[in-house]
Design an enzyme around this catalytic site. Structure first.
Site, PDB file in Angstrom:
ATOM      1  N   LYS A   1       0.679  11.087   3.337  1.00 41.11           N
ATOM      2  CA  LYS A   1       1.629   9.833   3.112  1.00 41.11           C
ATOM      3  C   LYS A   1       2.742   9.982   4.138  1.00 41.11           C
ATOM      4  O   LYS A   1       3.383   8.886   4.738  1.00 41.11           O
ATOM      5  CB  LYS A   1       2.085   9.622   1.807  1.00 41.11           C
TER       6      LYS A   1
ATOM      7  N   TYR B   1      -1.795  14.891  -0.675  1.00 46.72           N
ATOM      8  CA  TYR B   1      -1.378  13.700  -0.621  1.00 46.72           C
ATOM      9  C   TYR B   1      -0.260  13.476   0.028  1.00 46.72           C
ATOM     10  O   TYR B   1      -0.091  12.170   0.936  1.00 46.72           O
ATOM     11  CB  TYR B   1      -1.355  13.320  -2.166  1.00 46.72           C
TER      12      TYR B   1
HETATM   13  N1  LIG Z   1      -0.574   3.572  -7.730  1.00 47.41           N
HETATM   14  C1  LIG Z   1       0.643   4.137  -7.276  1.00 47.41           C
HETATM   15  O1  LIG Z   1       1.307   4.513  -8.344  1.00 47.41           O
HETATM   16  C2  LIG Z   1       0.755   4.372  -6.072  1.00 47.41           C
HETATM   17  C3  LIG Z   1       1.943   4.795  -5.476  1.00 47.41           C
HETATM   18  C4  LIG Z   1       2.380   4.972  -4.328  1.00 47.41           C
HETATM   19  C5  LIG Z   1       1.226   4.637  -3.283  1.00 47.41           C
HETATM   20  N2  LIG Z   1       0.116   4.164  -3.527  1.00 47.41           N
HETATM   21  C6  LIG Z   1      -1.053   4.229  -2.578  1.00 47.41           C
HETATM   22  O2  LIG Z   1      -1.515   2.667  -2.680  1.00 47.41           O
HETATM   23  C7  LIG Z   1      -2.811   2.292  -2.332  1.00 47.41           C
HETATM   24  C8  LIG Z   1      -3.446   2.012  -3.648  1.00 47.41           C
HETATM   25  O3  LIG Z   1      -3.362   2.387  -4.827  1.00 47.41           O
HETATM   26  P1  LIG Z   1      -3.832   2.043  -6.126  1.00 47.41           P
HETATM   27  O4  LIG Z   1      -3.067   2.592  -7.158  1.00 47.41           O
HETATM   28  O5  LIG Z   1      -3.904   0.705  -6.068  1.00 47.41           O
HETATM   29  O6  LIG Z   1      -5.340   2.648  -6.014  1.00 47.41           O
HETATM   30  P2  LIG Z   1      -6.655   2.595  -6.978  1.00 47.41           P
HETATM   31  O7  LIG Z   1      -6.313   1.739  -8.084  1.00 47.41           O
HETATM   32  O8  LIG Z   1      -7.207   4.013  -7.127  1.00 47.41           O
HETATM   33  O9  LIG Z   1      -7.753   1.881  -5.795  1.00 47.41           O
HETATM   34  C9  LIG Z   1      -7.878   2.608  -4.630  1.00 47.41           C
HETATM   35  C10 LIG Z   1      -8.610   1.606  -3.646  1.00 47.41           C
HETATM   36  O10 LIG Z   1      -9.044   2.242  -2.551  1.00 47.41           O
HETATM   37  C11 LIG Z   1     -10.417   2.126  -2.436  1.00 47.41           C
HETATM   38  N3  LIG Z   1     -10.837   3.521  -1.711  1.00 47.41           N
HETATM   39  C12 LIG Z   1     -10.809   4.783  -2.069  1.00 47.41           C
HETATM   40  N4  LIG Z   1     -11.314   5.582  -1.653  1.00 47.41           N
HETATM   41  C13 LIG Z   1     -12.023   4.801  -0.566  1.00 47.41           C
HETATM   42  C14 LIG Z   1     -12.822   5.364   0.522  1.00 47.41           C
HETATM   43  N5  LIG Z   1     -13.182   6.478   0.960  1.00 47.41           N
HETATM   44  N6  LIG Z   1     -13.062   4.345   1.314  1.00 47.41           N
HETATM   45  C15 LIG Z   1     -12.775   2.927   0.981  1.00 47.41           C
HETATM   46  N7  LIG Z   1     -12.073   2.386   0.134  1.00 47.41           N
HETATM   47  C16 LIG Z   1     -11.602   3.452  -0.584  1.00 47.41           C
HETATM   48  C17 LIG Z   1     -10.850   1.894  -3.713  1.00 47.41           C
HETATM   49  O11 LIG Z   1     -12.263   1.374  -3.403  1.00 47.41           O
HETATM   50  P3  LIG Z   1     -13.280   1.385  -4.715  1.00 47.41           P
HETATM   51  O12 LIG Z   1     -12.905   0.211  -5.817  1.00 47.41           O
HETATM   52  O13 LIG Z   1     -14.661   1.156  -4.125  1.00 47.41           O
HETATM   53  O14 LIG Z   1     -13.417   2.821  -5.387  1.00 47.41           O
HETATM   54  C18 LIG Z   1      -9.769   0.990  -4.087  1.00 47.41           C
HETATM   55  O15 LIG Z   1     -10.092  -0.090  -3.843  1.00 47.41           O
HETATM   56  C19 LIG Z   1      -3.358   4.064  -2.186  1.00 47.41           C
HETATM   57  O16 LIG Z   1      -3.138   4.163  -0.648  1.00 47.41           O
HETATM   58  C20 LIG Z   1      -2.323   4.761  -2.685  1.00 47.41           C
HETATM   59  O17 LIG Z   1      -1.966   6.068  -2.173  1.00 47.41           O
HETATM   60  C21 LIG Z   1      -0.059   4.099  -4.906  1.00 47.41           C
END
Ligand SMILES: NC(=O)c1ccc[n+]([C@@H]2O[C@H](COP(=O)([O-])OP(=O)(O)OC[C@H]3O[C@@H](n4cnc5c(N)ncnc54)[C@H](OP(=O)(O)O)[C@@H]3O)[C@@H](O)[C@H]2O)c1
Length: 273
Positions: free
Chosen positions: A173, A169
Site C-alpha cells: 500500500k 500489505y
Molecule cells: N476494508 C478496509 O478496511 C480497507 C481499508 C483500506 C483499504 N482497503 C483496500 O480497499 C480495497 C477493497 O477492499 P475491500 O475491503 O472491499 O475487500 P474485499 O471485500 O475483500 O473485496 C476484494 C475485492 O478484490 C477482488 N480480488 C481479490 N483478489 C483478486 C485477484 N487476485 N484478482 C482480481 N480480483 C481480486 C475480489 O474479487 P472476488 O470477489 O472474486 O474475490 C473482491 O472483489 C483493497 O485494495 C483493500 O486493500 C480496504
C-alpha cells in the site's frame, strides 16, 4: 444509525460522468462495489473486475442493471500481468474506450515478519501493487493517446502507518503512493510533450485514496476485540462505510477535478492526521 443519516450518505444521482467508461478491479463487492455503483450513479458505464467469486459478480450485475446503468463484469487475476493486460483490452473492446481506471482489488495475508512465508509476501505484493502497475500500464497508454483519463489507486491507512502483522500489505500500500506520484508526473510529462496539455484540457490524472478501517468482508476477519481497540483510536469513533470511500473516488474522476493529480486522499475518520 438513524434513517436520516443513512439517507444523507446516499449518493445523489448526477450526470458528471455521462459517456465515461470506468473499469473497477475487484468491483463486484466491498469498497469496489460501492465505487462501481457510485460511478454509475453519475452516468458512467461500469466494467467491474473480479477474481474468483462468480456468484457475487453475477449478483452485482443484476443489482447494477436494476439501476438502469450499462455494465459488464470481467474475470481475471490481477496478480497476473497477462490477465491485467487482457482485462483492460476486454473492457476497451466491449465499451469502445476507457476513461477511468480504479485499481481496487486487494488482499491480505497477515503474519508477523518472522513468520511470514515467501509465498505470503509475493502473493500480496503481486495482487496489491504489481496488479495496479500492470493494469495501469495498458490503461495509461490508451488514456495518453486520447489525452484524457483518470486513474485512482485504492491504497490504505496501513500504507501510511504500518501495522503489526501486515508487512506485506503495508509495503504494497505504501508502494502505491510512489506508483501514483510517478505515474502522475509521467502522465503530465507525456501530455506536455505531445502538445496535449492545454489550459482547458481534462488531463490524465493519477491519485490515490487511503481508506482507514471500512466495514467490508476484509475487516470481518479482524477479531471484535481488535476492532474495539481500533474504534478508540478513531476520532469519529466508528468504522467507515464503503460509500464514504466511493464518493471521494467519483469526485476525483469528474472532469472538474482535472487539476488534482499525484495526491493521496485519506478517508479514515481522522485516525491519521
Ligand atoms: N476494508 C478496509 O478496511 C480497507 C481499508 C483500506 C483499504 N482497503 C483496500 O480497499 C480495497 C477493497 O477492499 P475491500 O475491503 O472491499 O475487500 P474485499 O471485500 O475483500 O473485496 C476484494 C475485492 O478484490 C477482488 N480480488 C481479490 N483478489 C483478486 C485477484 N487476485 N484478482 C482480481 N480480483 C481480486 C475480489 O474479487 P472476488 O470477489 O472474486 O474475490 C473482491 O472483489 C483493497 O485494495 C483493500 O486493500 C480496504
Amino acid at each position: 444509525m438513524s434513517v436520516i443519516t443513512r439517507q444523507a450518505q446516499q449518493e445523489i444521482a448526477g450526470e458528471k460522468l455521462t459517456g465515461r467508461v470506468a473499469f473497477v478491479t475487484g468491483g463486484t463487492r466491498g469498497i469496489g462495489r460501492a465505487i462501481a455503483l457510485s460511478l454509475a450513479s453519475q452516468g458512467a458505464t461500469v466494467a467491474a473486475g473480479y477474481g474468483q467469486n462468480e456468484e457475487r459478480a453475477k449478483a452485482f450485475m443484476a443489482e447494477i442493471e436494476e439501476t438502469g446503468a450499462t455494465a459488464s463484469i470481467h474475470q481475471g487475476n490481477v496478480g497476473s500481468a497477462e490477465d491485467c493486460r487482457r482485462s483492460v483490452a476486454e473492457v476497451i473492446d466491449r465499451h469502445g474506450h476507457l476513461d477511468i481506471l480504479v485499481n481496487n482489488a486487494g488482499i491480505t495475508a497477515d503474519r508477523p515478519v518472522l513468520k511470514m512465508s515467501e509465498e505470503d509476501w509475493y502473493k500480496v505484493l503481486a495482487v496489491n501493487l504489481s496488479g495496479a502497475f500492470f493494469t495501469s500500464k495498458v490503461a495509461l497508454e490508451h488514456m495518453l493517446e486520447r489525452g484524457t483519463g483518470r486513474i485512482v489507486n485504492i491504497s490504505s491507512i496501513i500504507g501510511q502507518t504500518g501495522n503489526i502483522g501486515q508487512a506485506n500489505y503495508a509495503a504494497s500500500k505504501s508502494g502505491l503512493f510512489g506508483l501514483t506520484m510517478t505515474m502522475a508526473r509521467e502522465a503530465a510529462h507525456a501530455l506536455a510533450k505531445a502538445g496535449k496539455l492545454t489550459e482547458d484540457s481534462l488531463n490524465v490524472t493519477v491519485n490515490a485514496v487511503a481508506p482507514g478501517f471500512i466495514e467490508t468482508e476484509m475487516v470481518e476477519t479482524v477479531p471484535e476485540k481488535v476492532i474495539e481497540k481500533l474504534r478508540l483510536q478513531i476520532p469519529l469513533s466508528r468504522l467507515g462505510r464503503p460509500e464514504e470511500v466511493a464518493r471521494v473516488v467519483h469526485f476525483l474522476c469528474a472532469d472538474a477535478s482535472s487539476y488534482i493529480t499525484g495526491q493521496v486522499w485519506a478517508v479514515n475518520g481522522g485516525m491519521e492526521m
